[in-house]
Design an enzyme around this catalytic site. Structure first.
Site, mmCIF file in Angstrom:
data_model
loop_
_atom_site.group_PDB
_atom_site.id
_atom_site.type_symbol
_atom_site.label_atom_id
_atom_site.label_comp_id
_atom_site.label_asym_id
_atom_site.label_seq_id
_atom_site.Cartn_x
_atom_site.Cartn_y
_atom_site.Cartn_z
ATOM 1 N N CYS A 39 -12.014 -2.314 13.171
ATOM 2 C CA CYS A 39 -11.040 -2.356 12.076
ATOM 3 C C CYS A 39 -10.826 -3.815 11.695
ATOM 4 C CB CYS A 39 -9.742 -1.617 12.428
ATOM 5 S SG CYS A 39 -8.654 -2.450 13.568
ATOM 6 N N CYS A 42 -10.601 1.711 9.427
ATOM 7 C CA CYS A 42 -9.818 1.300 8.264
ATOM 8 C C CYS A 42 -10.775 0.982 7.123
ATOM 9 C CB CYS A 42 -8.902 0.121 8.582
ATOM 10 S SG CYS A 42 -9.716 -1.479 8.704
ATOM 11 N N CYS A 73 -18.071 -4.242 7.132
ATOM 12 C CA CYS A 73 -18.783 -4.086 8.396
ATOM 13 C C CYS A 73 -20.075 -4.905 8.353
ATOM 14 C CB CYS A 73 -19.107 -2.614 8.655
ATOM 15 S SG CYS A 73 -19.871 -2.315 10.262
#
Length: 136
Positions: free
Chosen positions: A9, A82, A89
């Site tokens: 996250c 999230c 990412c």
């Protein structure tokens, strides 16, 4: 050999730590979880820690860490929890399956919101992680 999952996250202070602790407690025979943040806050949310301690899930090794510390770990699955982490990412050195399961951030809300988030993770996240990593 245990399968490895990374819970990712933004700040790695609340949701990802809660998910890491939950997976490590409930699926410890077959799966090892770690967590990190795209931009780690450097601190575990005190309410998240208190809840995990209350449930018996807390381990002293849990701490907020940046994604760079785990980039070379050979994960079998990455789960973003999230939307910001999903969008940012990073690419890992080897191909790894990535799935998104968003949960509302309880940070700054009443303690009951942390409990609801953890319960939701147990109902929704655990079965998916178990299915993804233990179906073979």
């Amino acid at each position: 050999m245990k399968k490895k999952v990374l819970i990712l996250c933004s700040g790695n202070s609340c949701r990802s730590i809660m998910a890491e602790a939950l997976i490590n407690d409930k699926l410890e025979d077959s799966i090892e979880a770690q967590s990190s943040g795209v931009k780690a806050s450097g601190a575990v949310n005190p309410n998240a820690k208190a809840l995990l301690e209350m449930k018996g899930y807390w381990r002293e090794k849990y701490h907020s860490k940046v994604i760079e510390t785990v980039l070379d770990t050979p994960f079998d699955l990455i789960v973003t929890v999230c939307d910001h982490a999903k969008e940012t990412c990073p690419m890992f050195p080897r191909a790894v399956k990535t799935i998104h399961m968003g949960f509302d951030d309880p940070s700054g809300k009443e303690f009951g919101e942390y409990e609801r988030t953890l319960d939701l993770m147990e109902k929704e996240l655990l079965p998916v992680v178990k299915y993804e990593l233990c179906q073979k």
